[in-house]
Scaffold this motif. Structure first.
Motif, short mmCIF file in Angstrom:
data_model
loop_
_atom_site.label_atom_id
_atom_site.label_comp_id
_atom_site.label_asym_id
_atom_site.label_seq_id
_atom_site.Cartn_x
_atom_site.Cartn_y
_atom_site.Cartn_z
N PHE A 270 0.82 -1.20 0.00
CA PHE A 270 0.00 0.00 0.00
C PHE A 270 0.86 1.26 0.00
O PHE A 270 0.51 2.26 -0.59
N LEU A 271 1.98 1.21 0.68
CA LEU A 271 2.87 2.35 0.82
C LEU A 271 4.18 1.99 0.14
O LEU A 271 4.87 1.08 0.55
N THR A 272 4.52 2.71 -0.93
CA THR A 272 5.74 2.45 -1.67
C THR A 272 6.71 3.59 -1.38
O THR A 272 6.39 4.76 -1.62
N ILE A 273 7.89 3.24 -0.87
CA ILE A 273 8.87 4.24 -0.49
C ILE A 273 10.06 4.14 -1.43
O ILE A 273 10.69 3.09 -1.54
N THR A 274 10.35 5.24 -2.11
CA THR A 274 11.56 5.31 -2.92
C THR A 274 12.54 6.23 -2.20
O THR A 274 12.26 6.69 -1.10
N SER A 275 13.66 6.52 -2.82
CA SER A 275 14.65 7.35 -2.14
C SER A 275 14.20 8.81 -2.03
O SER A 275 14.65 9.53 -1.14
N THR A 276 13.30 9.27 -2.89
CA THR A 276 12.88 10.66 -2.85
C THR A 276 11.38 10.85 -2.65
O THR A 276 10.96 11.93 -2.26
N HIS A 277 10.58 9.82 -2.89
CA HIS A 277 9.13 9.97 -2.83
C HIS A 277 8.49 8.87 -2.00
O HIS A 277 9.05 7.78 -1.85
N VAL A 278 7.28 9.18 -1.54
CA VAL A 278 6.45 8.21 -0.83
C VAL A 278 5.12 8.15 -1.58
O VAL A 278 4.45 9.16 -1.76
N HIS A 279 4.75 6.96 -2.05
CA HIS A 279 3.51 6.76 -2.81
C HIS A 279 2.57 5.91 -1.96
O HIS A 279 2.98 4.93 -1.35
N PHE A 280 1.30 6.29 -1.95
CA PHE A 280 0.28 5.55 -1.21
C PHE A 280 -0.85 5.22 -2.16
O PHE A 280 -1.35 6.09 -2.87
N CYS A 281 -1.26 3.97 -2.18
CA CYS A 281 -2.36 3.53 -3.03
C CYS A 281 -3.21 2.54 -2.23
O CYS A 281 -2.75 1.46 -1.88
N TYR B 145 -7.61 4.57 10.47
CA TYR B 145 -7.38 5.58 9.45
C TYR B 145 -5.87 5.81 9.30
O TYR B 145 -5.12 5.69 10.27
N VAL B 146 -5.45 6.16 8.09
CA VAL B 146 -4.08 6.60 7.85
C VAL B 146 -4.13 8.12 7.76
O VAL B 146 -4.90 8.67 6.99
N LEU B 147 -3.29 8.77 8.56
CA LEU B 147 -3.24 10.23 8.61
C LEU B 147 -1.93 10.71 8.02
O LEU B 147 -0.87 10.20 8.37
N LYS C 75 -8.17 -5.44 8.77
CA LYS C 75 -7.25 -6.52 8.42
C LYS C 75 -5.98 -6.00 7.72
O LYS C 75 -4.96 -6.66 7.72
N ASP C 76 -6.06 -4.79 7.14
CA ASP C 76 -4.89 -4.20 6.48
C ASP C 76 -4.05 -3.35 7.43
O ASP C 76 -3.00 -2.84 7.05
N LYS C 77 -4.50 -3.20 8.66
CA LYS C 77 -3.83 -2.33 9.63
C LYS C 77 -2.40 -2.77 9.89
O LYS C 77 -1.48 -1.94 9.95
N ASN C 78 -2.17 -4.05 10.06
CA ASN C 78 -0.82 -4.54 10.39
C ASN C 78 0.16 -4.31 9.24
O ASN C 78 1.30 -3.90 9.47
N LYS C 79 -0.27 -4.57 8.02
CA LYS C 79 0.60 -4.37 6.86
C LYS C 79 0.98 -2.90 6.70
O LYS C 79 2.14 -2.56 6.49
N ILE C 80 -0.02 -2.03 6.80
CA ILE C 80 0.24 -0.60 6.64
C ILE C 80 1.08 -0.09 7.81
O ILE C 80 1.97 0.74 7.62
N GLY C 81 0.85 -0.62 9.01
CA GLY C 81 1.66 -0.22 10.16
C GLY C 81 3.13 -0.58 9.98
O GLY C 81 4.02 0.21 10.32
N LYS C 82 3.41 -1.75 9.42
CA LYS C 82 4.80 -2.14 9.15
C LYS C 82 5.43 -1.24 8.10
O LYS C 82 6.60 -0.87 8.20
N GLN C 83 4.64 -0.87 7.09
CA GLN C 83 5.17 0.00 6.05
C GLN C 83 5.43 1.41 6.59
O GLN C 83 6.42 2.05 6.21
#
Length: 134
Positions: free
Chosen positions: A2-13, A91-93, A109-117
């Motif tokens: 859900f959260l993709t982190i690159t060296s300069t950007h953070v993408h959320f989908c 919620y993601v803030l 059910k997605d809370k743990n995955k997003i929390g790790k990201q």
């Protein structure tokens, strides 16, 4: 992911919600937990109870015809109340440097995955800050 982190950007989908920020634009990123509100179900429960007591005390129904609809209403309300075992909404803030705030509701059910990201984001942010000061 859900959260993709690159060296300069953070993408959320997540479902239909999409956003991306530069790494330095994000001031706050986290999970919020809010307790679910059952105000409507509780109000209907009180109304059914009050109408059943009214029928019991102030009407002259000898056959107790109000008991079956009251029991059916209590059954439906109980099923609505306890159907979903999750007690909280998550919620993601995201707050950015432009004073903009984005809040996205997620499934429990997605809370743990997003929390790790999000933890990975904070680890990478810490590493970037230590590299800048060193």
């Amino acid at each position: 992911m859900f959260l993709t982190i690159t060296s300069t950007h953070v993408h959320f989908c997540y479902r239909k919600e999409r956003w991306n920020y530069a790494f330095d634009e994000i001031i706050e990123l986290g999970l919020i937990r809010k307790k679910k509100n059952y105000f409507l179900i509780n109000a209907i429960f009180i109304a059914v109870t009050a109408s059943a007591y009214y029928c019991m005390l102030f009407t002259k129904t000898a056959d107790l015809n109000y008991i079956i609809p009251a029991l059916l209403a209590f059954t439906v309300l109980t099923i609505l109340r306890f159907h979903n075992p999750a007690e909280f909404d998550y919620y993601v803030l995201v707050r950015d440097c432009y004073q903009k705030e984005i809040i996205v509701k997620i499934r429990s059910k997605d809370k743990n995955k997003i929390g790790k990201q999000i933890d990975e984001f904070f680890n990478l942010q810490f590493e970037r800050m230590t590299m800048q000061t060193a």
